[in-house]
Design a protein around this motif. Structure first.
Motif, mmCIF file in Angstrom:
data_model
loop_
_atom_site.group_PDB
_atom_site.id
_atom_site.type_symbol
_atom_site.label_atom_id
_atom_site.label_comp_id
_atom_site.label_asym_id
_atom_site.label_seq_id
_atom_site.Cartn_x
_atom_site.Cartn_y
_atom_site.Cartn_z
ATOM 1 N N GLY A 360 0.770 -1.207 0.118
ATOM 2 C CA GLY A 360 0.080 -0.207 -0.092
ATOM 3 C C GLY A 360 0.808 1.164 -0.069
ATOM 4 O O GLY A 360 0.633 2.254 -0.662
ATOM 5 N N SER A 361 2.099 1.301 0.752
ATOM 6 C CA SER A 361 2.898 2.356 0.803
ATOM 7 C C SER A 361 3.605 2.608 -0.454
ATOM 8 O O SER A 361 3.747 3.950 -1.090
ATOM 9 C CB SER A 361 3.957 2.302 1.848
ATOM 10 O OG SER A 361 3.522 2.150 3.136
ATOM 11 N N ILE A 362 3.966 1.517 -1.252
ATOM 12 C CA ILE A 362 4.562 1.654 -2.662
ATOM 13 C C ILE A 362 3.476 2.231 -3.613
ATOM 14 O O ILE A 362 3.821 3.281 -4.431
ATOM 15 C CB ILE A 362 4.741 0.308 -3.022
ATOM 16 C CG1 ILE A 362 6.068 -0.199 -2.340
ATOM 17 C CG2 ILE A 362 5.330 0.308 -4.487
ATOM 18 C CD1 ILE A 362 6.821 -1.637 -2.603
ATOM 19 N N ASP A 363 2.368 1.625 -3.575
ATOM 20 C CA ASP A 363 1.234 2.407 -4.148
ATOM 21 C C ASP A 363 1.014 3.809 -4.319
ATOM 22 O O ASP A 363 0.792 4.723 -5.049
ATOM 23 C CB ASP A 363 -0.065 1.701 -3.994
ATOM 24 C CG ASP A 363 -0.148 0.372 -4.871
ATOM 25 O OD1 ASP A 363 0.900 -0.015 -5.748
ATOM 26 O OD2 ASP A 363 -1.201 -0.306 -4.681
ATOM 27 N N ARG A 364 0.936 4.474 -2.916
ATOM 28 C CA ARG A 364 0.788 5.591 -2.529
ATOM 29 C C ARG A 364 1.905 6.413 -2.757
ATOM 30 O O ARG A 364 1.862 7.758 -3.612
ATOM 31 C CB ARG A 364 0.445 6.016 -1.131
ATOM 32 C CG ARG A 364 -0.820 5.493 -0.709
ATOM 33 C CD ARG A 364 -1.197 5.771 0.817
ATOM 34 N NE ARG A 364 -0.214 5.162 1.724
ATOM 35 C CZ ARG A 364 -0.617 3.946 2.261
ATOM 36 N NH1 ARG A 364 -1.690 3.326 1.793
ATOM 37 N NH2 ARG A 364 0.251 3.363 3.056
ATOM 38 N N LEU A 365 3.204 5.938 -3.083
ATOM 39 C CA LEU A 365 4.506 6.675 -3.504
ATOM 40 C C LEU A 365 4.723 6.682 -4.825
ATOM 41 O O LEU A 365 5.183 7.928 -5.425
ATOM 42 C CB LEU A 365 5.490 6.221 -2.606
ATOM 43 C CG LEU A 365 5.732 6.270 -1.009
ATOM 44 C CD1 LEU A 365 6.835 5.492 -0.440
ATOM 45 C CD2 LEU A 365 5.706 7.827 -0.781
ATOM 46 N N PRO A 374 -5.194 -1.120 -6.813
ATOM 47 C CA PRO A 374 -3.976 -1.386 -6.533
ATOM 48 C C PRO A 374 -2.916 -2.019 -7.472
ATOM 49 O O PRO A 374 -3.450 -2.821 -8.399
ATOM 50 C CB PRO A 374 -3.963 -2.208 -5.067
ATOM 51 C CG PRO A 374 -5.450 -2.818 -5.500
ATOM 52 C CD PRO A 374 -6.167 -2.039 -6.685
ATOM 53 N N THR A 375 -1.755 -1.755 -7.270
ATOM 54 C CA THR A 375 -0.508 -2.293 -8.140
ATOM 55 C C THR A 375 0.246 -3.126 -7.319
ATOM 56 O O THR A 375 0.095 -4.664 -7.409
ATOM 57 C CB THR A 375 0.378 -1.188 -8.717
ATOM 58 O OG1 THR A 375 -0.359 -0.230 -9.378
ATOM 59 C CG2 THR A 375 1.598 -1.857 -9.578
ATOM 60 N N PHE A 376 0.809 -2.949 -6.176
ATOM 61 C CA PHE A 376 1.540 -3.694 -5.191
ATOM 62 C C PHE A 376 0.759 -3.846 -4.082
ATOM 63 O O PHE A 376 0.981 -4.601 -3.198
ATOM 64 C CB PHE A 376 2.874 -3.138 -5.042
ATOM 65 C CG PHE A 376 3.917 -3.277 -6.110
ATOM 66 C CD1 PHE A 376 4.650 -4.415 -6.056
ATOM 67 C CD2 PHE A 376 4.124 -2.473 -6.856
ATOM 68 C CE1 PHE A 376 5.551 -4.883 -6.809
ATOM 69 C CE2 PHE A 376 5.009 -2.736 -7.901
ATOM 70 C CZ PHE A 376 5.769 -3.989 -7.862
ATOM 71 N N GLY A 377 -0.368 -3.284 -3.722
ATOM 72 C CA GLY A 377 -1.158 -3.176 -2.605
ATOM 73 C C GLY A 377 -2.042 -4.380 -2.888
ATOM 74 O O GLY A 377 -3.142 -4.237 -2.304
ATOM 75 N N THR A 378 -1.910 -5.366 -3.669
ATOM 76 C CA THR A 378 -2.764 -6.614 -3.636
ATOM 77 C C THR A 378 -1.779 -7.672 -3.540
ATOM 78 O O THR A 378 -0.409 -7.605 -4.005
ATOM 79 C CB THR A 378 -3.742 -6.495 -4.767
ATOM 80 O OG1 THR A 378 -4.575 -7.659 -4.745
ATOM 81 C CG2 THR A 378 -2.923 -6.354 -6.016
ATOM 82 N N GLY A 379 -2.266 -9.127 -3.445
ATOM 83 C CA GLY A 379 -1.526 -10.168 -3.615
ATOM 84 C C GLY A 379 -0.796 -10.240 -5.156
ATOM 85 O O GLY A 379 -1.259 -9.992 -5.989
ATOM 86 N N GLY A 380 0.422 -10.768 -4.832
ATOM 87 C CA GLY A 380 1.212 -10.982 -6.184
ATOM 88 C C GLY A 380 2.426 -12.145 -5.816
ATOM 89 O O GLY A 380 2.609 -12.407 -4.373
#
Length: 541
Positions: A360-365, A374-380
């Motif tokens: 979530g932090s990566i997505d916001r930044l 979400p991009t990284f704020g979800t499972g992967g």
């Protein structure tokens, strides 16, 4: 007295040795039995069976493959069932009768035969179809009529359709995929440039140009699909019902009762190749499992790259630098206890820490323009690999500590006596000598990671992933994408499939393949370990 005690001691020792040997032999026997069962059921799934026409006493005529035979259960409704048996027929034609299998009481069978003209169709949808060819149509016209004419015209037509399917897939995944990727990229850039009217207008113009290109390709794709479905094969079932099937939907057309030995073996190998290298169909119940193999192997390697430095550095500090005392003992106990924590707990931790907090932090930044999607704020696959790295790090720490402890003290003292610093001794002498032990821990960690399913269901694994985590679009490796896994595939087809009878052999085949994949990955690590062991044999590790 002393001799008698010694004899009793020797007898006890020999008994314990025999008991240990017997336990080992039993374990090996169980493993061999499990592998034999997986191979027998899993590999038999691909072997072509002959198709029988079964005439029942009530006038019903069935057509299908005999899959199983078992004694009839004695029930209050049928108390005389003892001594009788029934057969399981795979009758296919699910779009007509609604089920793939049917049990038939052998007492009800009047006659069984294997007609040479029966045709089995493996289809992209609705599973297999069993019947007799009637005619081949193109539009309103008849291309071939009668069984022999259809069987002569069908193979070249089917080959042409397969080429058309390949062209269609290349168009969808190639040119259309590239245009879609470019449109999505322009859309993100336009969103970022919302405060710059000139830049926004420029990006909008480019986006419209790409959209026109997409519309042209889409029209071409629809034309190709229409041509693919233009030819129709008319089949007749055992009960006389007719069914029209688009030739473009047929994967294989087989005459199982007329095949020779060479054709049978060729079909068997072709089905195994499809299973290993192709994409799944029909909600994973047909086709291949290549995306699951790729996802499993990639996740194991990502996990290995994450857990190796973390586990080795932790063990190195505990063994070489930390002052031994109560605190270090507590840390070691905590590490050992960590190995006993249920894996689903690690999944919950990975979801909260990696996905929601870090992702979530990566997505916001970095990806704020794409929010709320979400991009990284979800499972992967990245978060799944890091979660498994935490799950297996106790194994690596313990094995690395054992490897470091096995390095003789004289080796360290000799290095220090020659003027090397503590760091140089550790980096250039101790670590290489302990490498076989470290790799043993990595092998154990990779084996456990490849078989884990529960935590992955929370942090990125899915039933069907539309794209692999690797493609030709920058940055080429997409750590944020969801992925398929062999372990989850086994669970899915074995317990979640609506057609469990049809997918049961597939569970055995996938389990056998999972064992082979884990063995292949571990074999690489074992070869590296053996190389290092020979290289540092003089250190007496």
């Amino acid at each position: 007295m002393g001799d008698a005690r010694r004899r009793r001691s020797d007898l006890l020792g020999e008994s314990l040795t025999a008991l240990c040997g017997g336990a080992l032999a039993l374990n090996l026997l169980l493993i061999a039995g499990l592998l034999a069962l997986l191979a027998a059921v899993g590999l038999a799934y691909f072997w072509p069976k002959r198709v029988e026409r079964v005439f029942l006493a009530d006038g019903t005529v069935l057509l299908g493959e005999v899959h199983d035979r078992e004694p009839l259960p004695v029930t209050p409704e049928d108390p005389d069932a003892s001594g009788r048996s029934r057969i399981q027929l795979k009758i296919g034609n699910r779009d007509l009768v609604g089920l793939d299998f049917r049990w038939v009481d052998e007492r009800q069978i009047v006659r069984r035969e294997a007609p040479p003209g029966v045709l089995m169709l493996e289809r992209l949808e609705w599973g297999n179809f069993y019947g007799f060819p009637v005619e081949l149509r193109r539009g309103e016209g008849v291309v071939a009529a009668g069984s022999e004419a259809v069987l002569a015209a069908l193979p070249p037509l089917l080959e042409a359709k397969h080429r058309a399917v390949g062209d269609l897939q290349r168009l969808e995944r190639g040119e259309i995929g590239d245009v879609n990727h470019a449109i999505e990229k322009l859309r993100r850039e336009r969103k970022k440039a919302a405060g710059d009217p000139r830049r926004t207008a420029e990006l909008s113009a480019r986006e419209q140009e790409k959209q026109r290109e997409y519309d042209t390709l889409a029209e071409r794709m629809f034309t190709m699909r229409e041509a693919l479905m233009s030819d129709v094969l008319v089949m007749e079932t055992a009960s006389g019902e007719r069914k029209e099937i688009a030739v473009g939907n047929i994967v294989r057309a087989i005459r199982p009762n007329a095949m020779g030995a060479g054709e049978t073996v060729g079909l068997y190998l072709s089905r195994i190749r499809e299973f290993v290298f192709d994409d799944p169909r029909e909600s994973n119940t047909e086709g291949g499992i290549f995306p699951a193999i790729f996802g499993t192997v990639m996740m194991v390697f990502l996990m290995s790259f994450a857990v190796a430095p973390f586990g080795v550095l932790a063990a190195l500090y505990l063994r070489e630098y930390a002052k031994q005392g109560p605190l270090v003992r507590v840390v070691r106990i905590a590490v050992n206890n960590l190995a006993g924590v249920p894996s689903i707990v690690f999944g919950m931790f990975g979801l909260g820490f990696f996905v929601y907090l870090i992702g979530g932090s990566i997505d916001r930044l970095l990806y704020s323009s794409q929010l709320p999607t979400p991009t990284f704020g979800t499972g992967g696959i990245l978060w799944a690999s890091l979660t498994l790295a935490l799950l297996t790090v106790p194994v690596v720490i313990v094995a690395t500590e054992e490897g470091l402890a096995a390095v003789p003290r004289i080796v360290r003292e000799g290095s220090l006596a020659l003027g090397a610093t503590k760091f140089e001794t550790t980096y250039k002498v101790v670590l290489p000598a302990a490498a076989p032990g470290i790799l043993t821990g990595m092998i154990l960690a990779m084996a456990r990671a490849a078989g884990e399913v529960a935590p992955l269901m929370i942090v990125g694994m899915v039933k069907l992933a539309p794209s692999l985590p690797v493609d030709h679009h920058a940055p080429f490796v997409h750590f944020e994408r969801k992925f398929m896994h062999l372990g989850f595939h086994i669970y899915d087809v074995g317990f979640q499939s609506p057609n469990v009878e049809a997918t049961k052999p597939l569970v055995f085949a996938t389990a056998l393949l999972l064992i082979l994949v884990v063995t292949a990955v571990n074999l690489v690590a074992i070869l590296v370990r053996n190389h290092l062991r020979r290289k540092y044999a003089s250190s007496a590790i």
